[in-house]
Design an enzyme around this catalytic site. Structure first.
Site, PDB file in Angstrom:
ATOM      1  N   ASP A  48       4.801   4.636  -3.547  1.00 30.09           N
ATOM      2  CA  ASP A  48       4.965   6.071  -3.982  1.00 30.09           C
ATOM      3  C   ASP A  48       3.685   6.290  -4.922  1.00 30.09           C
ATOM      4  OD1 ASP A  48       5.698   4.377  -6.289  1.00 30.09           O
ATOM      5  OD2 ASP A  48       6.181   6.145  -7.387  1.00 30.09           O
ATOM      6  N   ASP A 103       6.087  -5.171  -2.022  1.00 30.56           N
ATOM      7  CA  ASP A 103       5.480  -4.187  -1.347  1.00 30.56           C
ATOM      8  C   ASP A 103       3.742  -4.327  -1.017  1.00 30.56           C
ATOM      9  OD1 ASP A 103       5.178  -3.646  -4.097  1.00 30.56           O
ATOM     10  OD2 ASP A 103       5.430  -1.373  -3.725  1.00 30.56           O
ATOM     11  N   LEU A 131       3.255 -10.413  -9.265  1.00 28.03           N
ATOM     12  CA  LEU A 131       3.951 -11.583  -8.326  1.00 28.03           C
ATOM     13  C   LEU A 131       3.930 -12.892  -9.139  1.00 28.03           C
ATOM     14  CD1 LEU A 131       5.186 -12.034  -5.621  1.00 28.03           C
ATOM     15  CD2 LEU A 131       2.879 -12.644  -4.642  1.00 28.03           C
ATOM     16  N   ASP A 166      -1.621  -6.504  -6.009  1.00 34.84           N
ATOM     17  CA  ASP A 166      -2.836  -5.862  -6.434  1.00 34.84           C
ATOM     18  C   ASP A 166      -3.577  -6.877  -7.393  1.00 34.84           C
ATOM     19  OD1 ASP A 166      -4.726  -3.909  -7.446  1.00 34.84           O
ATOM     20  OD2 ASP A 166      -3.554  -2.674  -8.262  1.00 34.84           O
TER      21      ASP A 166
END
Ligand code: 5GP
Length: 179
Positions: free
Chosen positions: A159, A100, A108, A103
């Site tokens: 979210d 998604d 990742l 940052d």
């Protein structure tokens, strides 16, 4: 408590257009690289993965993986823990990790290592959103939907404390307003 709808950052129409572009690019790149396994990172990538995978014009299968970040108080330490691994074999398959948002890049980076340990033919990465200013690790991103500033974003799978995941757009939320 302020239940105002998050401010729109990326509209539903813009997301849809960009997802279609990414799907065309991925379909072209993987035309001669099959089988492709798309590995979605739960929970945040579930809507992006659903839309992206349905727009591809090449054979593909779906797997999911789940991770969680270790926290020290309210501060994330950067350490990542595997909560759920893929179920099927990735041996000799072409893996595309679908995230998604990237940052700091720690998640990742960790996931690429996990995927490589499964013996795939290749591992590439795709993220809907990238907070380039926040990078702490130099992690390879092959497909990026949008670059965003360092603000907390929600919607389209993302979210804030389990809220706003199903918003059709990407919005900005101020955590202080939502406490
Ligand atoms: P990283 O390891 O790259 O710092 O963080 C990646 C994870 O942090 C994402 O998969 C996501 O779960 C979470 N994250 C980072 N920024 C945001 C944000 O603005 N909104 C939401 N909903 N999650 C975020």
């Amino acid at each position: 408590m302020n239940d105002m709808a998050p401010q729109v950052l990326i509209s539903e129409a813009d997301i849809s257009k960009r997802v279609a572009e990414l799907a065309d690019e991925i379909s072209a790149d993987y035309a001669n690289k099959t089988p492709l396994i798309m590995v979605g990172v739960l929970k945040g990538a579930f809507i992006f993965l659903a839309d992206l995978s349905r727009r591809l014009s090449i054979p593909r299968t779906i797997e999911f993986i789940a991770v969680s970040s270790y926290e020290t108080g309210s501060v994330q330490s950067g350490a990542v823990r595997l909560v759920m691994d893929v179920r099927g074999s990735l041996v000799d398959k072409h893996v595309l990790i679908v995230e998604d948002i990237v940052d700091t890049g720690h998640t990742l980076d960790y996931l690429i290592g996990i995927m490589k340990s499964h013996g795939p033919a290749s591992v590439r990465t795709c993220t809907l959103l990238h907070k380039a200013e926040s990078a702490e690790v130099d992690v390879p991103i092959d497909y990026t939907g949008f670059s965003v500033a360092n603000e907390w974003v929600v919607g389209y799978g993302l979210d804030y404390a389990e809220k706003d995941r199903t918003l059709p757009y990407i919005g900005i939320v101020n955590p202080e307003d939502r406490a």
